[in-house]
Design an enzyme around this catalytic site. Structure first.
Site, mmCIF file in Angstrom:
data_model
loop_
_atom_site.group_PDB
_atom_site.id
_atom_site.type_symbol
_atom_site.label_atom_id
_atom_site.label_comp_id
_atom_site.label_asym_id
_atom_site.label_seq_id
_atom_site.Cartn_x
_atom_site.Cartn_y
_atom_site.Cartn_z
ATOM 1 N N GLN A 175 127.377 46.143 120.857
ATOM 2 C CA GLN A 175 127.538 45.071 119.871
ATOM 3 C C GLN A 175 127.958 43.787 120.581
ATOM 4 O O GLN A 175 129.127 43.457 120.705
ATOM 5 C CB GLN A 175 128.576 45.478 118.810
ATOM 6 C CG GLN A 175 128.754 44.486 117.667
ATOM 7 C CD GLN A 175 127.582 44.468 116.708
ATOM 8 O OE1 GLN A 175 126.516 44.984 116.994
ATOM 9 N NE2 GLN A 175 127.781 43.866 115.549
ATOM 10 N N HIS A 226 126.906 49.391 118.436
ATOM 11 C CA HIS A 226 125.451 49.415 118.649
ATOM 12 C C HIS A 226 124.937 48.156 117.977
ATOM 13 O O HIS A 226 125.153 47.966 116.776
ATOM 14 C CB HIS A 226 124.837 50.679 118.029
ATOM 15 C CG HIS A 226 123.397 50.879 118.370
ATOM 16 N ND1 HIS A 226 122.691 52.002 117.975
ATOM 17 C CD2 HIS A 226 122.509 50.108 119.065
ATOM 18 C CE1 HIS A 226 121.450 51.919 118.405
ATOM 19 N NE2 HIS A 226 121.317 50.764 119.060
ATOM 20 N N LEU A 227 124.278 47.282 118.727
ATOM 21 C CA LEU A 227 123.958 45.939 118.244
ATOM 22 C C LEU A 227 123.259 45.964 116.891
ATOM 23 O O LEU A 227 122.223 46.604 116.723
ATOM 24 C CB LEU A 227 123.084 45.213 119.264
ATOM 25 C CG LEU A 227 122.677 43.785 118.885
ATOM 26 C CD1 LEU A 227 123.896 42.900 118.636
ATOM 27 C CD2 LEU A 227 121.786 43.181 119.959
ATOM 28 N N HIS A 228 123.843 45.257 115.931
ATOM 29 C CA HIS A 228 123.249 45.172 114.599
ATOM 30 C C HIS A 228 123.769 43.942 113.872
ATOM 31 O O HIS A 228 124.863 43.455 114.122
ATOM 32 C CB HIS A 228 123.570 46.424 113.777
ATOM 33 C CG HIS A 228 125.029 46.601 113.483
ATOM 34 N ND1 HIS A 228 125.944 47.006 114.442
ATOM 35 C CD2 HIS A 228 125.757 46.428 112.342
ATOM 36 C CE1 HIS A 228 127.146 47.085 113.896
ATOM 37 N NE2 HIS A 228 127.067 46.732 112.628
ATOM 38 N N PHE A 229 122.938 43.430 112.982
ATOM 39 C CA PHE A 229 123.294 42.389 112.030
ATOM 40 C C PHE A 229 123.223 43.005 110.640
ATOM 41 O O PHE A 229 122.550 44.017 110.426
ATOM 42 C CB PHE A 229 122.325 41.203 112.124
ATOM 43 C CG PHE A 229 122.328 40.518 113.469
ATOM 44 C CD1 PHE A 229 123.069 39.370 113.678
ATOM 45 C CD2 PHE A 229 121.580 41.032 114.531
ATOM 46 C CE1 PHE A 229 123.071 38.732 114.921
ATOM 47 C CE2 PHE A 229 121.572 40.413 115.772
ATOM 48 C CZ PHE A 229 122.329 39.266 115.959
#
Length: 441
Positions: free
Chosen positions: A204, A241-244
């Site tokens: 993230q 964990h990369l998220h928008f």
């Protein structure tokens, strides 16, 4: 010293289980229809290919007669249709449309929501809140473990510069796709997650490419009621964990009503302003010679904050035309025991949506007693001090190579005060009678 928060609300997949319950993986798949190598071979998902835009501030780019109509309406037909289909299939942990919602009387119209379902769907977790950058850990929950039925579609740039939709497209494992998935613990109608390059298992943290993708999602939506948000670690992101995130709210966010004062304009035409008379201090970015210029200014600011270990939240509004950036310190104060027991008892963790004025309350008592003053008092605890925000802004301006101007005019919306310390005293907005009043039809 390591600061930790023991329990926080989180996005939890219906298919998440402790690894110890199923330590083995079989060539035929793990049986959960997940997004890992055990289940991906031969899998297909819908694909929405968007057209790259050069500008974000021209009406013709979105609504002009010269724009070719897309084969499917992005939000109203595809995203919301697929989201509601998942709701009918029972993939959500509760019915968010049944949550009571009201606008609190006051100049800004803070939105209070009673979401007891989200409060009950916690899982024990432990993570560092004093470190914004942390390596990805595949042993912990991440979005490759969700079921493929939770994914609405792949979201990628079109190869021929035209909007296209493919109902069933192969998943290109070698070129990790970006996907839009449901949030199984939604805050509001149409709540989804944008997960850039999901198979790369990025932690993230903002990077230029991923932030531009999120901005394209807001632009492609073309709906002012659809906002995109981001929480860093230390600012109540609960999954590394990369998220928008994004959802509909058919009323202005209070932050959208706050006045601002121009600080500077970058060499690429991006205007950067101070947010005034709002409980959380921050910056607003708008304009620019291109969409990429606007995106780069914000992403470079976020990268600067990451490198300096400053937790932050981002809100993309106005179909990508305005972007708010909030450095914050609530989790640090919470871990250090500097937040009052009264505020802690509410169990509200002020992430991007709460900071922007949509406050999700866990207890009926807090909902019934919701007031402009209570909302202001909570959010004021999130804000950096005036001295600290000035130091942070200097870091940001140095990172994006611009110098503050002096004496620029104030852009006002609904308030004339410039202090961030006290709430406005007027009352004006009326309560909305039901949640349905906040849902687009």
């Amino acid at each position: 010293m390591m600061l930790r928060i023991k329990r926080v609300p989180t996005v939890v997949s219906n298919y998440q289980k402790e690894e110890m319950e199923d330590g083995s993986r079989h060539a035929g798949g793990c049986g959960r229809n997940c997004l890992r190598s055990c289940c991906l071979p031969g899998a297909k998902l819908p694909l929405y290919a968007f057209k790259k835009a050069n500008k974000v501030d021209t009406e013709k780019a979105f609504f002009g007669s010269e724009k070719k109509e897309p084969p499917v309406e992005f939000l109203d037909s595809l995203l919301l249709g697929e989201w509601e289909e998942r709701m009918q299939r029972g993939l959500f942990r509760y019915d968010v449309t049944a949550c009571e919602t009201k606008v609190i009387p006051g100049d800004y119209g803070f939105v209070a929501q009673l979401n007891e379902g989200r409060h009950l769907k916690k899982r024990p977790t432990e993570f560092r809140v004093d470190k914004v950058l942390q390596p990805f850990d595949g042993n912990k929950f991440n979005f490759t473990k969700v079921g493929q039925e939770e994914v609405l579609f792949q979201f990628e740039a079109s190869e021929d510069d035209e909007v296209q939709f493919f109902p069933s497209a192969p998943i290109d494992i070698d070129n990790s796709p970006s996907v839009v998935a449901i949030n199984v613990s939604p805050i509001d109608y149409g709540h989804v997650l944008l997960i850039p390059r999901i198979l790369e298992c990025l932690p993230q943290r903002i990077d230029r490419e991923s932030f531009l993708l999120a901005l394209y999602m807001a632009v492609e939506a073309g709906n002012p009621y659809f906002r995109v948000g981001y929480n860093s670690l230390g600012a109540f992101a609960t999954i590394n964990h990369l998220h928008f995130q994004a959802y509909y709210l058919a009323t202005p966010f209070p932050i959208e009503r706050a006045p601002s004062k121009k600080i500077t304009t970058t060499k690429d035409g991006v205007k950067i302003s101070d947010i005034l008379n709002y409980p959380v201090r921050g910056l607003v970015f708008e304009g620019g010679n291109s969409l990429e210029a606007l995106s780069n200014a914000v992403s470079d600011a976020c990268i600067c904050l990451q490198q300096n270990n400053i937790p932050h939240n981002v809100l993309i509004t106005d179909s990508g035309k305005r972007i708010f950036l909030f450095p914050q310190c609530y989790a640090e104060k919470q871990a250090l025991g500097e937040v009052s027991s009264e505020l802690l008892d509410t169990q509200v963790n002020p992430a991007v949506w709460e900071i922007s004025g949509h406050i999700v309350l866990k207890r009926k008592k807090d909902y019934d007693e919701a007031s402009n003053e209570n909302a202001w008092r909570l959010l004021a605890e999130v804000s950096l001090s005036e001295e600290r925000i000035q130091e942070v802004k200097e870091l940001i301006f140095e990172a994006i190579c611009c110098n503050p101007d002096q004496g620029d005019a104030i852009n006002r919306t609904t308030a004339d005060e410039e202090s961030n310390d006290n709430p406005p005293t007027h009352d004006g907005d009326t309560l909305l009678g039901s949640h349905l009043a906040l849902v687009p039809v």
